[in-house]
Write a protein that holds these residues in place. Structure first.
Motif, PDB file in Angstrom:
ATOM      1  N   GLY A 130       1.339  -2.880 -14.392  1.00 27.49           N
ATOM      2  CA  GLY A 130       2.191  -1.730 -14.659  1.00 27.49           C
ATOM      3  C   GLY A 130       2.064  -0.547 -13.729  1.00 27.49           C
ATOM      4  O   GLY A 130       2.759   0.461 -13.915  1.00 27.49           O
ATOM      5  N   TYR A 131       1.209  -0.622 -12.739  1.00 23.84           N
ATOM      6  CA  TYR A 131       1.089   0.466 -11.768  1.00 23.84           C
ATOM      7  C   TYR A 131       2.167   0.355 -10.682  1.00 23.84           C
ATOM      8  O   TYR A 131       2.583  -0.751 -10.319  1.00 23.84           O
ATOM      9  N   ARG A 132       2.589   1.494 -10.160  1.00 20.01           N
ATOM     10  CA  ARG A 132       3.434   1.523  -8.971  1.00 20.01           C
ATOM     11  C   ARG A 132       2.515   1.731  -7.771  1.00 20.01           C
ATOM     12  O   ARG A 132       1.715   2.668  -7.752  1.00 20.01           O
ATOM     13  N   ILE A 133       2.601   0.837  -6.786  1.00 19.75           N
ATOM     14  CA  ILE A 133       1.662   0.891  -5.667  1.00 19.75           C
ATOM     15  C   ILE A 133       2.375   1.257  -4.364  1.00 19.75           C
ATOM     16  O   ILE A 133       3.568   1.008  -4.190  1.00 19.75           O
ATOM     17  N   GLY A 134       1.614   1.849  -3.469  1.00 20.82           N
ATOM     18  CA  GLY A 134       2.139   2.208  -2.157  1.00 20.82           C
ATOM     19  C   GLY A 134       1.011   2.549  -1.210  1.00 20.82           C
ATOM     20  O   GLY A 134      -0.131   2.777  -1.631  1.00 20.82           O
ATOM     21  N   HIS A 135       1.335   2.574   0.079  1.00 20.57           N
ATOM     22  CA  HIS A 135       0.308   2.907   1.074  1.00 20.57           C
ATOM     23  C   HIS A 135       0.942   3.554   2.296  1.00 20.57           C
ATOM     24  O   HIS A 135       2.124   3.339   2.606  1.00 20.57           O
ATOM     25  N   THR A 136       0.141   4.364   2.978  1.00 21.95           N
ATOM     26  CA  THR A 136       0.567   5.049   4.195  1.00 21.95           C
ATOM     27  C   THR A 136      -0.477   4.834   5.288  1.00 21.95           C
ATOM     28  O   THR A 136      -1.680   4.909   5.019  1.00 21.95           O
ATOM     29  N   PRO A 149      -2.949  -7.440   1.094  1.00 20.60           N
ATOM     30  CA  PRO A 149      -3.561  -7.225  -0.233  1.00 20.60           C
ATOM     31  C   PRO A 149      -3.146  -5.926  -0.913  1.00 20.60           C
ATOM     32  O   PRO A 149      -3.511  -5.695  -2.071  1.00 20.60           O
ATOM     33  N   HIS A 150      -2.336  -5.102  -0.225  1.00 21.09           N
ATOM     34  CA  HIS A 150      -1.796  -3.897  -0.860  1.00 21.09           C
ATOM     35  C   HIS A 150      -0.268  -3.935  -0.872  1.00 21.09           C
ATOM     36  O   HIS A 150       0.397  -2.899  -0.919  1.00 21.09           O
ATOM     37  N   GLY A 151       0.299  -5.144  -0.813  1.00 27.61           N
ATOM     38  CA  GLY A 151       1.744  -5.290  -0.915  1.00 27.61           C
ATOM     39  C   GLY A 151       2.474  -5.391   0.400  1.00 27.61           C
ATOM     40  O   GLY A 151       3.691  -5.571   0.419  1.00 27.61           O
ATOM     41  N   GLY A 152       1.764  -5.264   1.540  1.00 26.95           N
ATOM     42  CA  GLY A 152       2.397  -5.409   2.842  1.00 26.95           C
ATOM     43  C   GLY A 152       3.479  -4.382   3.098  1.00 26.95           C
ATOM     44  O   GLY A 152       3.468  -3.270   2.558  1.00 26.95           O
ATOM     45  N   ALA A 153       4.449  -4.767   3.909  1.00 26.59           N
ATOM     46  CA  ALA A 153       5.531  -3.856   4.279  1.00 26.59           C
ATOM     47  C   ALA A 153       6.360  -3.422   3.074  1.00 26.59           C
ATOM     48  O   ALA A 153       6.972  -2.345   3.083  1.00 26.59           O
ATOM     49  N   ARG A 154       6.361  -4.240   2.048  1.00 26.20           N
ATOM     50  CA  ARG A 154       7.140  -3.939   0.844  1.00 26.20           C
ATOM     51  C   ARG A 154       6.740  -2.614   0.212  1.00 26.20           C
ATOM     52  O   ARG A 154       7.577  -1.911  -0.373  1.00 26.20           O
ATOM     53  N   THR A 155       5.478  -2.242   0.318  1.00 26.71           N
ATOM     54  CA  THR A 155       4.991  -1.034  -0.355  1.00 26.71           C
ATOM     55  C   THR A 155       4.500   0.017   0.644  1.00 26.71           C
ATOM     56  O   THR A 155       3.685   0.872   0.305  1.00 26.71           O
ATOM     57  N   ALA A 156       4.996  -0.046   1.885  1.00 28.09           N
ATOM     58  CA  ALA A 156       4.578   0.908   2.918  1.00 28.09           C
ATOM     59  C   ALA A 156       5.455   2.155   2.887  1.00 28.09           C
ATOM     60  O   ALA A 156       6.672   2.063   2.684  1.00 28.09           O
ATOM     61  N   PHE A 157       4.842   3.311   3.103  1.00 32.87           N
ATOM     62  CA  PHE A 157       5.555   4.587   3.115  1.00 32.87           C
ATOM     63  C   PHE A 157       5.150   5.363   4.369  1.00 32.87           C
ATOM     64  O   PHE A 157       4.230   6.187   4.348  1.00 32.87           O
ATOM     65  N   ASN A 158       5.867   5.066   5.458  1.00 36.15           N
ATOM     66  CA  ASN A 158       5.582   5.683   6.754  1.00 36.15           C
ATOM     67  C   ASN A 158       6.858   6.188   7.422  1.00 36.15           C
ATOM     68  O   ASN A 158       6.949   6.225   8.649  1.00 36.15           O
ATOM     69  N   SER A 159       7.823   6.587   6.630  1.00 37.94           N
ATOM     70  CA  SER A 159       9.133   6.925   7.188  1.00 37.94           C
ATOM     71  C   SER A 159       9.092   8.103   8.148  1.00 37.94           C
ATOM     72  O   SER A 159       9.934   8.222   9.041  1.00 37.94           O
ATOM     73  N   ALA A 160       8.111   8.985   8.000  1.00 34.88           N
ATOM     74  CA  ALA A 160       8.018  10.144   8.893  1.00 34.88           C
ATOM     75  C   ALA A 160       7.299   9.820  10.190  1.00 34.88           C
ATOM     76  O   ALA A 160       7.251  10.657  11.097  1.00 34.88           O
ATOM     77  N   GLY A 161       6.749   8.623  10.293  1.00 38.10           N
ATOM     78  CA  GLY A 161       6.087   8.212  11.524  1.00 38.10           C
ATOM     79  C   GLY A 161       4.597   8.013  11.362  1.00 38.10           C
ATOM     80  O   GLY A 161       4.022   8.215  10.278  1.00 38.10           O
ATOM     81  N   ARG A 162       3.964   7.629  12.469  1.00 42.92           N
ATOM     82  CA  ARG A 162       2.533   7.335  12.495  1.00 42.92           C
ATOM     83  C   ARG A 162       1.806   8.112  13.596  1.00 42.92           C
ATOM     84  O   ARG A 162       0.743   7.703  14.060  1.00 42.92           O
ATOM     85  N   ARG A 163       2.383   9.218  14.027  1.00 43.79           N
ATOM     86  CA  ARG A 163       1.780   9.941  15.143  1.00 43.79           C
ATOM     87  C   ARG A 163       0.422  10.543  14.774  1.00 43.79           C
ATOM     88  O   ARG A 163      -0.409  10.783  15.648  1.00 43.79           O
ATOM     89  N   PHE A 164       0.172  10.784  13.506  1.00 43.64           N
ATOM     90  CA  PHE A 164      -1.128  11.321  13.093  1.00 43.64           C
ATOM     91  C   PHE A 164      -2.264  10.392  13.513  1.00 43.64           C
ATOM     92  O   PHE A 164      -3.387  10.851  13.772  1.00 43.64           O
ATOM     93  N   ASN A 165      -1.998   9.098  13.595  1.00 45.32           N
ATOM     94  CA  ASN A 165      -3.035   8.142  13.983  1.00 45.32           C
ATOM     95  C   ASN A 165      -3.560   8.390  15.394  1.00 45.32           C
ATOM     96  O   ASN A 165      -4.678   7.988  15.708  1.00 45.32           O
ATOM     97  N   GLY A 166      -2.770   9.015  16.236  1.00 50.20           N
ATOM     98  CA  GLY A 166      -3.224   9.445  17.553  1.00 50.20           C
ATOM     99  C   GLY A 166      -3.299  10.964  17.577  1.00 50.20           C
ATOM    100  O   GLY A 166      -2.589  11.612  18.353  1.00 50.20           O
ATOM    101  N   PHE A 167      -4.144  11.514  16.741  1.00 53.12           N
ATOM    102  CA  PHE A 167      -4.093  12.955  16.484  1.00 53.12           C
ATOM    103  C   PHE A 167      -4.304  13.783  17.743  1.00 53.12           C
ATOM    104  O   PHE A 167      -3.451  14.603  18.101  1.00 53.12           O
ATOM    105  N   SER A 168      -5.434  13.604  18.424  1.00 47.65           N
ATOM    106  CA  SER A 168      -5.701  14.471  19.571  1.00 47.65           C
ATOM    107  C   SER A 168      -4.699  14.227  20.691  1.00 47.65           C
ATOM    108  O   SER A 168      -4.268  15.165  21.367  1.00 47.65           O
TER     109      SER A 168
END
Length: 541
Positions: A130-136, A149-168
């Motif tokens: 009954g939980y709603r799951i998601g990941h970023t 194991p966390h739902g794959g692309a189906r439960t991904a929430f990255n619509s604003a992008g992934r630039r934070f991963n290369g922060f500096s």
């Protein structure tokens, strides 16, 4: 006939009442189970200002993590949290499945990992209940299918992008450094909000409790040299005298560590955004929030991909206002990160599966005590198999298992003739030429591929004549058994495994470690050592 009609009418009314009550319950979020949020930083070891207060004199002295510290102060801070394996995919496999990494089949290695869908994972178990799951950002990778194991692309929430991963890298593209940092934090907010409150109405979307994973990778190399000082004000010279013996105390290494700590501060800044969004939608006090990292610093001797504390010891803070009655405690119980999976399931009222070897932290969270709470939590078990596939000839792993207690670290290197950080010059009889400094700094595969490319790696290898002990500690071969007194010798300079006076202690630790491996059916100590054959040793690019 008349009574029958009335009876039928009564049934309709009762049914309508039941439906109405259900609707009211749903609309009022009658499901009182906690929301579960996991904030997990890639390659972030146990560095936070909260730890500097407890154990001054190390790199944590120069870092400022107000948001991690606040979460710890409003919940529980753990001082003895360890990963199951100091390698991204195996660590995450163990955490998500609630068991030792060696029980995760092909997900027990990094390159070449494949997730077995028959292995239960806590996010999918919670979703089924009954939980709603998601990941970023990142959950489970490298591996196939990504983040499965966390739902794959189906439960991904990255619509604003992934630039934070290369922060500096991204923050320093902007001449206005503060504006560059702010833009990346806005990306974090947009991604988090897209899961919590996509319609931006100030209320949590849906009626179910949530299970959310927030996993930036900016603390994973590479980062920009000098960014720690320019973006976060960390002066590398403040690290003088605070590095372990195996890291030469020279400007280039101090700057490398300072830049890493700067990335940890960027992750800490993102925690403020996550907390702000939880408060905005009104669920902060109903949320079991966990903050941790998947292993120690990359590209540094004895860090990532090693069973020494620099590789396996991680930060851990848990905030849960409705589940922690006595916040602000500091707990020294040994915690293995797979314990988190069972803790989440326990909090949600979902029974763990039989294959889960971990233990819930619920009693510790409910306790009113500091220090050691559960006497049986006096040790953790760690290990390692294959990381980079081509690190050594034959695509073979470097198999290790260890037990860490309050006083000792005992390690078994099952194949001591192999190179612990992978093949390269001056190791195990190699006559290869030493790559130049730039290649060692920029290309992980130039030599010793199980140690990420970095300025630290480049300096130690190219200055091996000047710092032979540091070179040996970084990439040299190791004996089959290692034993360190971590109280008297916290950075493991003196191996006591062959000391006659330590025989009884070594034998006891060896037996306890082997008992755990056998009891949990570790293939490494079985008749069929699967990690030494295909597909675990298949080539992988």
């Amino acid at each position: 006939m008349h009574s029958t009609v009335h009876a039928a009418a009564s049934l309709v009314v009762c049914a309508a009442a039941i439906v109405t009550n259900l609707l009211v319950a749903v609309d009022g979020h009658a499901d009182q189970r906690p929301h579960i949020v996991m904030c997990f930083a890639d390659d972030w070891g146990a560095y936070a200002s909260a730890y500097a207060k407890l154990s001054p004199g190390g790199p944590s002295d120069v870092i400022h993590t107000p948001n991690f510290d606040r979460i710890a102060a409003e919940g529980v801070l753990f001082t003895n949290a360890y990963v199951s394996a100091p390698s991204c995919t195996p660590c995450r496999s163990s955490l998500l499945s609630g068991q030792h990494f060696w029980r995760c089949d092909r997900a027990a290695i990094l390159q070449g990992a494949i997730w077995d869908g028959s292995i239960p994972s806590y996010p999918l178990m919670l979703e089924a209940d009954g939980y709603r799951i998601g990941h970023t950002y990142k959950v489970w990778s490298p591996g196939t299918p990504k983040d499965e194991p966390h739902g794959g692309a189906r439960t991904a929430f990255n619509s604003a992008g992934r630039r934070f991963n290369g922060f500096s890298q991204n923050a320093m593209k902007n001449p206005d450094r503060q504006a560059g940092k702010a833009a990346l934090l806005r990306e974090v907010r947009a991604n988090v909000r897209s899961f919590l409150d996509a319609d931006d109405d100030g209320r949590l979307d849906g009626d179910e409790p949530i299970c959310y994973w927030f996993g930036p990778t900016n603390t994973h190399r590479k980062w920009i040299a000098g960014s720690g000082k320019e973006l976060w004000g960390i002066d590398p010279d403040e690290l003088k005298g605070k590095l372990p013996w195996f890291l030469p105390d020279v400007p280039v290494i101090r700057q490398d560590v300072a830049d890493y700590l700067g990335e940890a501060m960027a992750f800490d800044a993102s925690l403020a955004v996550v907390m702000d969004e939880l408060r905005r939608v009104g669920i902060a006090d109903d949320t079991l929030l966990v903050v941790s990292g998947d292993h120690g610093i990359p590209g540094v001797s004895r860090g990532k991909c090693n069973l020494y504390d620099l590789g396996t010891h991680v930060p851990l803070a848990i905030r849960w206002p409705k589940g922690i009655d006595h916040p602000g405690r500091v707990v020294s119980d040994f915690v293995s990160l797979p314990d988190l999976a069972v803790t989440f399931l326990d909090a949600a009222g979902v029974p763990p599966t039989e294959n889960m070897t971990a233990n819930s932290l619920s009693k510790i969270l409910r306790s009113d005590q500091d220090g050691r709470i559960e006497s049986q939590r006096d040790a953790v078990f760690t290990g390692r198999e294959r990381h980079v596939a081509a690190a050594r000839e034959g695509f073979l792993p470097y198999p290790q298992r260890a037990i860490r207690t309050d006083r000792y670290l005992y390690i078994i290197n099952f194949e001591p003739n192999r190179t612990p950080m992978g093949d390269g010059p001056m190791v195990a009889g190699s006559d290869a030429e030493i790559p130049d400094e730039e290649k060692l700094r920029e290309n992980t595969f130039a030599a010793y591929p199980d140690m990420d490319a970095s300025p630290t790696k480049a300096f130690i290898v190219t200055h091996h004549d000047q710092y032979p002990d540091a070179f040996q500690a970084a990439v040299g071969t190791r004996p089959k058994f290692e034993l360190y007194d971590v109280v008297a010798d916290p950075h493991g300079k003196t191996n006591l495994a062959d000391d006659p006076g330590m025989k009884a202690q070594r034998d006891a630790l060896h037996q306890r470690l082997m008992d755990e491996l056998i009891a949990t059916e570790d293939p490494r100590v079985s008749q069929d050592v699967i990690f030494e054959r295909s597909p675990w040793t298949d080539p992988n690019k």
